[in-house]
Design an enzyme around this catalytic site. Structure first.
Site, PDB file in Angstrom:
ATOM      1  N   LYS A 138      -4.125   3.615   2.560  1.00 50.68           N
ATOM      2  CA  LYS A 138      -5.277   2.850   2.038  1.00 50.68           C
ATOM      3  C   LYS A 138      -6.355   3.808   1.527  1.00 50.68           C
ATOM      4  O   LYS A 138      -7.000   3.536   0.495  1.00 50.68           O
ATOM      5  CB  LYS A 138      -5.811   1.925   3.124  1.00 50.68           C
ATOM      6  CG  LYS A 138      -4.831   0.796   3.466  1.00 50.68           C
ATOM      7  CD  LYS A 138      -5.210   0.060   4.740  1.00 50.68           C
ATOM      8  CE  LYS A 138      -4.235  -1.070   5.051  1.00 50.68           C
ATOM      9  NZ  LYS A 138      -4.429  -1.660   6.384  1.00 50.68           N
ATOM     10  N   LYS A 169       0.829  -1.228   0.000  1.00 49.03           N
ATOM     11  CA  LYS A 169       0.000   0.000   0.000  1.00 49.03           C
ATOM     12  C   LYS A 169       0.851   1.261   0.000  1.00 49.03           C
ATOM     13  O   LYS A 169       0.505   2.249  -0.653  1.00 49.03           O
ATOM     14  CB  LYS A 169      -0.946   0.011   1.199  1.00 49.03           C
ATOM     15  CG  LYS A 169      -0.199  -0.038   2.502  1.00 49.03           C
ATOM     16  CD  LYS A 169      -1.062  -0.347   3.694  1.00 49.03           C
ATOM     17  CE  LYS A 169      -0.199  -0.747   4.855  1.00 49.03           C
ATOM     18  NZ  LYS A 169       0.160  -2.138   4.901  1.00 49.03           N
ATOM     19  N   GLY A 183       0.484  -9.313  19.113  1.00 42.72           N
ATOM     20  CA  GLY A 183       1.091  -9.284  17.778  1.00 42.72           C
ATOM     21  C   GLY A 183       0.306  -8.477  16.764  1.00 42.72           C
ATOM     22  O   GLY A 183       0.635  -8.469  15.584  1.00 42.72           O
TER      23      GLY A 183
END
Ligand code: HSE
Length: 439
Positions: A215, A115, A197
């Site tokens: 995005k 992206k 995570g």
């Protein structure tokens, strides 16, 4: 590419070179191995993973590469005659720009999930693909496993898309969901997201909205058809959102979400494009309010189709690899069946001035609890053309907290309202300020 005639008896072989063998790359290797036979029988294309480029050849990798070679030589993928299609899953901008450009210049279709690269240099790379009669596919770059790019580029191509509002960052949606559901503080949910995570050790890209900003630029480019870069997208992250703000929003019937908002401005061409990212108060009965945890969702408002929402996993190895594999099959199909779709060159979008962007706003102020103060404060809103939709007062000692929700107003009018409020002696403190999705 070998075996040019695709029949079920002799599938066309498409030889893939993969750059990057991390979380998504590893999941892709596994998915190709698992789905290869079904894909061949469904499409007549035999996907052959030929070569994988890694930085560290000695690093142990828990994936079965079959007959694929591991190499550290980028050109052995981007320039090699025995590679038909290049998959870029390394990330980063400058080096990836060079690799993707080299592969496109060699006439190879490229599938990427990058992206940041597309948000910075998309126009140049799409032009390069078109000039070389090949394709650049990027479904995985926005909202991971959600088939958003293909929906915008194909299914919704005939739509005048009016607005797209997306929860496109799973880390921040996880954090805001935990704050909403458990009343937890920002610092605690950030530590939890890091332990699980979801968030990186340096969480800046997610929590300050830069991931969603890239995005938003890609969504705007694809949905509205002119090139928008990340520099065109004003951004505010979630690091200033407090548990108290979330509790107030809830009491008023809202939940706070980090939204990427893309809008087409104007009634006739040439349209302008407004794109921005900010924490937003979303009414509790809006479909986006129901999107919890690390899920993503994109709410699209079109002219003929009306409202629709796509929902799913926006990150993670397997969901993102699924999007990459869909693109690989599409590009392989173009190679095998001679149907390369050359996208005409993009023009730059006309960017709507950010100060003219329209939103409803939430604003809370601590003021002296004295006669005439409410009238004085309300007068400031009125003088700047900002119409108040609702106001709630809570008393705290000698002070009162006034929580306003406005009708739709421009950023510029809201900024001048704030500046005048700040200068009033009766205003002790300006508290939280959020954009609001109108009810
Ligand atoms: N860091 C992103 C997220 C995933 O939290 O959604 C990759 O874009």
């Amino acid at each position: 590419m070998t075996g040019m005639s695709a029949t079920s008896a002799s599938p066309t072989t498409v030889r893939i070179g993969l750059l990057g063998f991390g979380n998504v790359g590893g999941a892709l290797v596994d998915l190709i191995a698992e789905r290869k036979d079904d894909i061949a029988s469904l499409t007549g294309i035999d996907l052959q993973l030929k070569r994988v480029v890694v930085r560290d050849l000695a690093k142990p990798r828990p994936h079965d590469l079959g007959s694929a070679e591991l190499t550290s030589d980028i050109a052995a993928v981007t320039q090699a005659d025995d590679i038909d299609l290049v998959v870029e899953l390394v990330g980063g901008v400058d080096a990836a720009r060079g690799w993707v450009s080299a592969a496109l210049s060699a006439g190879k279709p490229v599938v990427t999930g990058n992206k940041a690269l597309l948000a910075a240099h998309g126009r140049e790379l799409f032009d390069l693909a078109a000039a070389n009669g090949t394709e650049l596919l990027f479904e995985a770059s926005v909202a991971g496993g959600i088939p958003l790019m293909r929906a915008l580029q194909h299914s919704l191509r005939g739509e005048p898309i009016e607005r797209v509002m997306g929860i496109v960052n799973g880390t921040t949606n996880f954090m805001l969901s935990q704050m909403t559901e458990d009343g937890a503080d920002y610092a605690d949910v950030l530590a939890e997201a890091q332990a699980l995570g979801f968030a990186e050790a340096d969480p800046t890209a997610d929590v300050e909205g830069h991931d969603a900003q890239a995005k938003a630029a890609i969504i705007a480019t694809v949905a509205l058809g002119g090139s928008v870069t990340d520099a065109d997208v004003p951004v505010e992250g979630i690091s200033r959102v407090t548990a108290a703000d979330i509790a107030t929003a809830k009491r008023l019937g809202y939940v706070i979400k980090l939204l990427a908002v893309v809008e087409r401005i104007g009634d006739q061409p040439p349209y302008e494009v407004a794109a921005r990212v900010h924490p937003t108060m979303v009414p509790l009965d809006h479909p986006l309010a129901m999107v919890r945890g690390s899920f993503n969702a994109v709410f699209i408002e079109g002219g003929a189709v009306g409202e629709l929402m796509l929902y799913g996993r926006g990150a993670g190895g397997a969901p993102t690899a699924s999007a990459v594999l869909g693109d690989i099959i599409a590009a392989a199909g173009s190679l095998a069946h001679g149907g390369v779709r050359v996208v005409p060159g993009l023009t730059d979008a006309i960017i709507h001035p950010p100060e003219s962007a329209m939103s409803a706003f939430y604003l809370d102020l601590s003021v002296d609890d004295q006669p005439g103060v409410l009238a004085e404060v309300a007068g400031v809103f009125g003088r700047h053309g900002v119409s108040i939709r609702s106001m709630e007062q809570a008393d705290v000692g000698d002070e009162a907290t006034l929580a306003f929700i406005t009708h739709v107003a421009s950023e510029a009018d809201m900024a001048s309202t704030l500046a005048e409020l700040e200068a009033l002696e009766s205003v002790v403190r300006i508290g939280a300020r959020y954009r609001v999705v109108p009810q």
